[in-house]
Design a protein around this motif. Structure first.
Motif, PDB file in Angstrom:
ATOM      1  N   LYS A   1     -11.524  -8.391 -11.950  1.00  0.00           N
ATOM      2  CA  LYS A   1     -10.544  -7.882 -10.994  1.00  0.00           C
ATOM      3  C   LYS A   1      -9.142  -8.121 -11.549  1.00  0.00           C
ATOM      4  O   LYS A   1      -8.790  -9.247 -11.914  1.00  0.00           O
ATOM      5  N   LEU A   2      -8.334  -7.063 -11.620  1.00  0.00           N
ATOM      6  CA  LEU A   2      -6.947  -7.168 -12.069  1.00  0.00           C
ATOM      7  C   LEU A   2      -6.033  -6.633 -10.974  1.00  0.00           C
ATOM      8  O   LEU A   2      -6.343  -5.640 -10.315  1.00  0.00           O
TER       9      LEU A   2
ATOM     10  N   LYS B   1      12.129   2.738  -8.740  1.00  0.00           N
ATOM     11  CA  LYS B   1      11.709   3.922  -7.992  1.00  0.00           C
ATOM     12  C   LYS B   1      10.367   4.363  -8.561  1.00  0.00           C
ATOM     13  O   LYS B   1       9.978   3.963  -9.643  1.00  0.00           O
ATOM     14  N   GLY B   2       9.665   5.185  -7.821  1.00  0.00           N
ATOM     15  CA  GLY B   2       8.388   5.685  -8.306  1.00  0.00           C
ATOM     16  C   GLY B   2       7.235   4.709  -8.170  1.00  0.00           C
ATOM     17  O   GLY B   2       6.281   4.765  -8.962  1.00  0.00           O
ATOM     18  N   ASN B   3       7.273   3.823  -7.163  1.00  0.00           N
ATOM     19  CA  ASN B   3       6.174   2.868  -6.999  1.00  0.00           C
ATOM     20  C   ASN B   3       4.853   3.563  -6.670  1.00  0.00           C
ATOM     21  O   ASN B   3       3.789   3.146  -7.136  1.00  0.00           O
ATOM     22  N   ASN B   4       4.917   4.609  -5.855  1.00  0.00           N
ATOM     23  CA  ASN B   4       3.678   5.325  -5.519  1.00  0.00           C
ATOM     24  C   ASN B   4       3.067   5.973  -6.760  1.00  0.00           C
ATOM     25  O   ASN B   4       1.845   5.961  -6.955  1.00  0.00           O
ATOM     26  N   GLU B   5       3.928   6.537  -7.603  1.00  0.00           N
ATOM     27  CA  GLU B   5       3.455   7.134  -8.842  1.00  0.00           C
ATOM     28  C   GLU B   5       2.878   6.065  -9.768  1.00  0.00           C
ATOM     29  O   GLU B   5       1.872   6.298 -10.453  1.00  0.00           O
ATOM     30  N   MET B   6       3.493   4.900  -9.767  1.00  0.00           N
ATOM     31  CA  MET B   6       3.008   3.779 -10.570  1.00  0.00           C
ATOM     32  C   MET B   6       1.614   3.357 -10.100  1.00  0.00           C
ATOM     33  O   MET B   6       0.712   3.092 -10.906  1.00  0.00           O
ATOM     34  N   ASN B   7       1.439   3.314  -8.797  1.00  0.00           N
ATOM     35  CA  ASN B   7       0.142   2.918  -8.241  1.00  0.00           C
ATOM     36  C   ASN B   7      -0.972   3.868  -8.677  1.00  0.00           C
ATOM     37  O   ASN B   7      -2.086   3.432  -9.004  1.00  0.00           O
TER      38      ASN B   7
ATOM     39  N   SER C   1      -8.267   0.959 -13.315  1.00  0.00           N
ATOM     40  CA  SER C   1      -8.961   0.054 -12.379  1.00  0.00           C
ATOM     41  C   SER C   1      -8.147  -1.195 -12.082  1.00  0.00           C
ATOM     42  O   SER C   1      -8.680  -2.305 -11.956  1.00  0.00           O
ATOM     43  N   ILE C   2      -6.859  -1.033 -11.981  1.00  0.00           N
ATOM     44  CA  ILE C   2      -5.958  -2.142 -11.650  1.00  0.00           C
ATOM     45  C   ILE C   2      -5.492  -1.978 -10.207  1.00  0.00           C
ATOM     46  O   ILE C   2      -4.921  -0.948  -9.842  1.00  0.00           O
TER      47      ILE C   2
END
Length: 261
Positions: free
Chosen positions: A60-61, A74-80, A87-88
């Motif tokens: 699990k990471l 900015k762009g946290n949703n895109e990062m997710n 699989s992070i």
């Protein structure tokens, strides 16, 4: 895995102001409390470190978005979405200036080290760059704050922000005159100034130009209209260079300040 332990102890003795007058008895009491508090944080950190290592063994990471006394991205949703491909998992954490950095977010720190170990030290930065570019492309009409943009000059001919902060003022005063009875600054500690805020579009268009003037000597306010009109004219005639965010031209807020003699 949010560090609620730290949130509940935000009134840390580490935050005591250094210039506070404290008696010897209170100093001893504070030292006692600080030692107890450090033991608490040590214990909490050890617990989180153990938990992180156990999760890593289960493959699990977890990547953490930090909030608080750190740079905001900015762009946290895109990062997710990019992290999911590897699989992070994703979580968030706070940072505190009142708690030693080595004793907070220990779970997140262990996870960060493991991600670097598996994917390389530049892995997260590279994904972040891709995420921010995707964010900018998805928001073509957004008006960005000045600090959200790449730190380059937006004044024609300048190559750095340092040049920008000086040259526009120099150019403005070349063609602006003071009246004979204008009251110049006498107190070195007091400044009279004027500033302009406006929107600079990626096309080079200018809109919403606003100007404010502040004179330390109230007699100078009779010249407000003259200076306001000259600054508006200067802003509108200047061929401002559109801002960039992640290397892409964007609409942005602009603000400039000039000082009177």
């Amino acid at each position: 895995m949010k560090n609620q332990r730290f949130e509940n102890r935000s009134e840390s003795l580490y935050s005591v102001k250094p210039d506070t007058v404290i008696s010897d008895s209170i100093k001893l009491e504070m030292a006692k409390w600080m030692e107890e508090e450090r033991k608490y944080f040590d214990s909490a950190c050890q617990e989180e470190t153990k938990k992180a290592k156990e999760d890593i063994k289960k493959n699990k990471l977890v990547f953490f978005h930090y909030f608080g006394m750190v740079k905001q991205y900015k762009g946290n949703n895109e990062m997710n979405e990019l992290l999911k491909k590897y699989s992070i998992e994703v979580d968030s954490a706070l940072t505190y200036c009142t708690i030693p950095s080595s004793l907070q977010n220990c779970y997140a720190n262990v996870m960060s080290e493991e991600i670097d170990k598996r994917f390389g030290a530049k892995f997260i930065d590279s994904l972040r760059n891709v995420a921010e570019i995707e964010y900018v492309k998805k928001n073509p009409d957004k008006i960005y704050r000045f600090e959200e943009c790449d730190w380059t000059s937006r004044y024609p001919g300048d190559k750095s922000y340092e040049e920008f902060s000086k040259s526009y003022e120099t150019d403005f005063w070349k063609d602006v005159e003071y009246a004979d009875d204008f009251e110049y600054r006498k107190d070195k500690e007091l400044y009279s100034s004027m500033g302009s805020r406006f929107i600079l579009y990626k096309t080079g268009k200018i809109s919403d130009v606003k100007v404010d003037v502040t004179f330390q000597n109230k007699k100078n306010y009779k010249y407000s209209s003259y200076f306001i009109n000259r600054l508006k004219e200067f802003v509108q005639k200047t061929k401002w260079v559109p801002a960039k965010s992640s290397g892409i031209p964007v609409n942005s807020e602009m603000e400039i300040t000039l000082f009177f003699k």
